[in-house]
Motif scaffolding. Structure first.
Motif, PDB file in Angstrom:
ATOM      1  N   VAL A  99      -9.997  -9.142 -20.304  1.00 14.42           N
ATOM      2  CA  VAL A  99     -10.690  -9.531 -21.471  1.00 14.42           C
ATOM      3  C   VAL A  99     -10.210  -8.889 -22.640  1.00 14.42           C
ATOM      4  N   ALA A 100      -9.669  -7.766 -22.703  1.00 14.44           N
ATOM      5  CA  ALA A 100      -9.234  -6.768 -23.642  1.00 14.44           C
ATOM      6  C   ALA A 100      -7.706  -7.166 -24.234  1.00 14.44           C
ATOM      7  N   LYS A 101      -6.776  -8.007 -23.511  1.00 18.19           N
ATOM      8  CA  LYS A 101      -5.511  -8.266 -23.879  1.00 18.19           C
ATOM      9  C   LYS A 101      -4.849  -6.933 -23.935  1.00 18.19           C
ATOM     10  N   ARG A 102      -5.116  -6.243 -22.883  1.00 15.84           N
ATOM     11  CA  ARG A 102      -4.627  -4.634 -23.154  1.00 15.84           C
ATOM     12  C   ARG A 102      -3.121  -4.871 -22.438  1.00 15.84           C
ATOM     13  N   SER A 103      -2.290  -3.586 -22.778  1.00 19.23           N
ATOM     14  CA  SER A 103      -0.955  -3.326 -22.129  1.00 19.23           C
ATOM     15  C   SER A 103      -0.978  -3.275 -20.746  1.00 19.23           C
ATOM     16  N   LEU A 104      -0.293  -3.667 -20.097  1.00 21.51           N
ATOM     17  CA  LEU A 104      -0.232  -3.233 -18.514  1.00 21.51           C
ATOM     18  C   LEU A 104       1.039  -2.458 -18.177  1.00 21.51           C
ATOM     19  N   TYR A 105       0.819  -1.060 -17.475  1.00 20.53           N
ATOM     20  CA  TYR A 105       1.947  -0.397 -17.283  1.00 20.53           C
ATOM     21  C   TYR A 105       1.945  -0.573 -15.624  1.00 20.53           C
ATOM     22  N   VAL A 106       3.216  -1.112 -15.264  1.00 22.09           N
ATOM     23  CA  VAL A 106       3.681  -1.424 -14.143  1.00 22.09           C
ATOM     24  C   VAL A 106       4.675  -0.499 -13.561  1.00 22.09           C
ATOM     25  N   HIS A 107       4.554  -0.037 -12.244  1.00 21.45           N
ATOM     26  CA  HIS A 107       5.493   1.020 -11.808  1.00 21.45           C
ATOM     27  C   HIS A 107       5.577   0.872 -10.251  1.00 21.45           C
ATOM     28  N   PHE A 108       6.830   0.883  -9.624  1.00 20.64           N
ATOM     29  CA  PHE A 108       7.024   0.646  -8.317  1.00 20.64           C
ATOM     30  C   PHE A 108       6.979   2.179  -7.843  1.00 20.64           C
ATOM     31  N   THR A 109       6.114   2.638  -6.673  1.00 21.99           N
ATOM     32  CA  THR A 109       6.072   4.016  -6.382  1.00 21.99           C
ATOM     33  C   THR A 109       6.234   4.437  -4.959  1.00 21.99           C
ATOM     34  N   SER A 110       6.581   5.299  -4.381  1.00 24.74           N
ATOM     35  CA  SER A 110       6.391   5.976  -3.068  1.00 24.74           C
ATOM     36  C   SER A 110       5.711   7.158  -2.918  1.00 24.74           C
ATOM     37  N   MET A 111       4.747   7.356  -2.510  1.00 29.09           N
ATOM     38  CA  MET A 111       3.979   8.537  -2.665  1.00 29.09           C
ATOM     39  C   MET A 111       4.714   9.742  -1.824  1.00 29.09           C
ATOM     40  N   LEU A 142       0.122   0.857 -10.136  1.00 27.47           N
ATOM     41  CA  LEU A 142       1.253   1.550  -9.277  1.00 27.47           C
ATOM     42  C   LEU A 142       1.406   0.501  -7.973  1.00 27.47           C
ATOM     43  N   LEU A 143       2.624  -0.024  -7.884  1.00 28.50           N
ATOM     44  CA  LEU A 143       2.791  -0.863  -6.792  1.00 28.50           C
ATOM     45  C   LEU A 143       3.543  -0.022  -5.782  1.00 28.50           C
ATOM     46  N   ASN A 144       2.698   0.413  -4.959  1.00 31.30           N
ATOM     47  CA  ASN A 144       2.689   1.620  -3.963  1.00 31.30           C
ATOM     48  C   ASN A 144       3.427   1.407  -2.595  1.00 31.30           C
ATOM     49  N   LYS A 145       4.064   2.254  -2.247  1.00 27.18           N
ATOM     50  CA  LYS A 145       4.578   2.033  -0.633  1.00 27.18           C
ATOM     51  C   LYS A 145       5.951   1.117  -0.793  1.00 27.18           C
ATOM     52  N   ALA A 146       6.654   1.198  -1.679  1.00 27.39           N
ATOM     53  CA  ALA A 146       7.745   0.356  -2.063  1.00 27.39           C
ATOM     54  C   ALA A 146       8.675   1.001  -0.700  1.00 27.39           C
ATOM     55  N   ASP A 147       8.894   2.143  -0.234  1.00 21.47           N
ATOM     56  CA  ASP A 147       9.734   2.658   0.494  1.00 21.47           C
ATOM     57  C   ASP A 147       9.509   1.713   1.986  1.00 21.47           C
ATOM     58  N   LEU A 148       8.187   1.589   2.289  1.00 22.18           N
ATOM     59  CA  LEU A 148       7.666   1.014   3.350  1.00 22.18           C
ATOM     60  C   LEU A 148       8.019  -0.482   3.409  1.00 22.18           C
ATOM     61  N   LEU A 149       7.907  -1.247   2.163  1.00 20.69           N
ATOM     62  CA  LEU A 149       8.037  -2.525   2.084  1.00 20.69           C
ATOM     63  C   LEU A 149       9.512  -2.791   2.429  1.00 20.69           C
ATOM     64  N   LYS A 150      10.520  -1.888   1.892  1.00 19.26           N
ATOM     65  CA  LYS A 150      11.973  -2.048   2.222  1.00 19.26           C
ATOM     66  C   LYS A 150      12.152  -1.886   3.765  1.00 19.26           C
ATOM     67  N   LYS A 151      11.525  -1.005   4.208  1.00 21.33           N
ATOM     68  CA  LYS A 151      11.617  -0.417   5.730  1.00 21.33           C
ATOM     69  C   LYS A 151      11.213  -1.812   6.550  1.00 21.33           C
ATOM     70  N   LYS A 152      10.008  -2.319   6.313  1.00 23.18           N
ATOM     71  CA  LYS A 152       9.623  -3.826   7.015  1.00 23.18           C
ATOM     72  C   LYS A 152      10.529  -5.000   6.704  1.00 23.18           C
ATOM     73  N   LEU A 153      11.099  -4.873   5.449  1.00 19.23           N
ATOM     74  CA  LEU A 153      12.153  -6.132   5.200  1.00 19.23           C
ATOM     75  C   LEU A 153      13.254  -6.079   5.833  1.00 19.23           C
ATOM     76  N   THR A 154      13.756  -4.841   5.896  1.00 19.39           N
ATOM     77  CA  THR A 154      15.209  -4.500   6.747  1.00 19.39           C
ATOM     78  C   THR A 154      14.780  -4.664   8.293  1.00 19.39           C
ATOM     79  N   ALA A 155      13.683  -4.352   8.642  1.00 15.09           N
ATOM     80  CA  ALA A 155      13.477  -4.754  10.199  1.00 15.09           C
ATOM     81  C   ALA A 155      13.220  -6.095  10.357  1.00 15.09           C
ATOM     82  N   GLY A 156      13.342  -7.087   9.380  1.00 20.71           N
ATOM     83  CA  GLY A 156      13.308  -8.443   9.619  1.00 20.71           C
ATOM     84  C   GLY A 156      11.675  -9.149   9.510  1.00 20.71           C
ATOM     85  N   ILE A 157      10.754  -8.452   9.077  1.00 19.73           N
ATOM     86  CA  ILE A 157       9.396  -9.081   9.007  1.00 19.73           C
ATOM     87  C   ILE A 157       9.522  -9.751   7.892  1.00 19.73           C
TER      88      ILE A 157
END
Length: 140
Positions: free
Chosen positions: A100-112, A49-64
């Motif tokens: 090591v097990a070549k498992r599937s990886l489930y990736v999601h962007f989230t905002s808590m 879970l790639l979390n805090k996507a909402d805060l990432l958007k705010k930081k980028l919009t603020a010019g960081i």
């Protein structure tokens, strides 16, 4: 069994309290690397879970600027789509190289803050894992 790894992608401009030279994204990548390469965890499904996507958007919009803190980001556009893809690809690369097990990886962007969406993501991942178990034991 599943491991849900929560990585705060908005933390690209933050450093560890206990080690002010270590970027929090780098720390998350190192921890994820350890999980992927751990032979004791080969039976566990991996959910990222790639979390805090909402805060990432705010930081980028603020010019960081990401490149100020992560030099490998280079001259890529400092917009959410590019930055989030960059972070996702780094975690996926760790998984491809170290799992090591070549498992599937489930990736999601989230905002808590969006609890319903996060609950839905976790429920959907649970259903996929359950279906895989049913197939493995020959009931499907």
């Amino acid at each position: 069994t599943a491991i849900i790894f929560l990585a705060p992608i908005s933390a690209f401009d933050q450093y560890l309290e206990e080690d002010p030279k270590t970027n929090r994204i780098d720390d998350s990548l190192q921890l994820f690397n350890a999980i992927c390469s751990n032979k004791l965890l080969v039976q566990a499904h991996l959910v990222l879970l790639l979390n805090k996507a909402d805060l990432l958007k705010k930081k980028l919009t603020a010019g960081i600027k990401v490149r100020k803190y992560i030099t490998s980001y280079g001259d890529r556009p400092n917009i959410y789509e590019n930055v989030s893809d960059y972070f996702r690809s780094h975690f996926q690369q760790v998984h491809r190289r170290k799992d090591v097990a070549k498992r599937s990886l489930y990736v999601h962007f989230t905002s808590m803050l969006d609890i319903k969406a996060t609950q839905s993501i976790i429920a959907n991942v649970g259903e996929v894992i359950l279906r895989q178990h049913i197939e493995q034991i020959g009931l499907a």
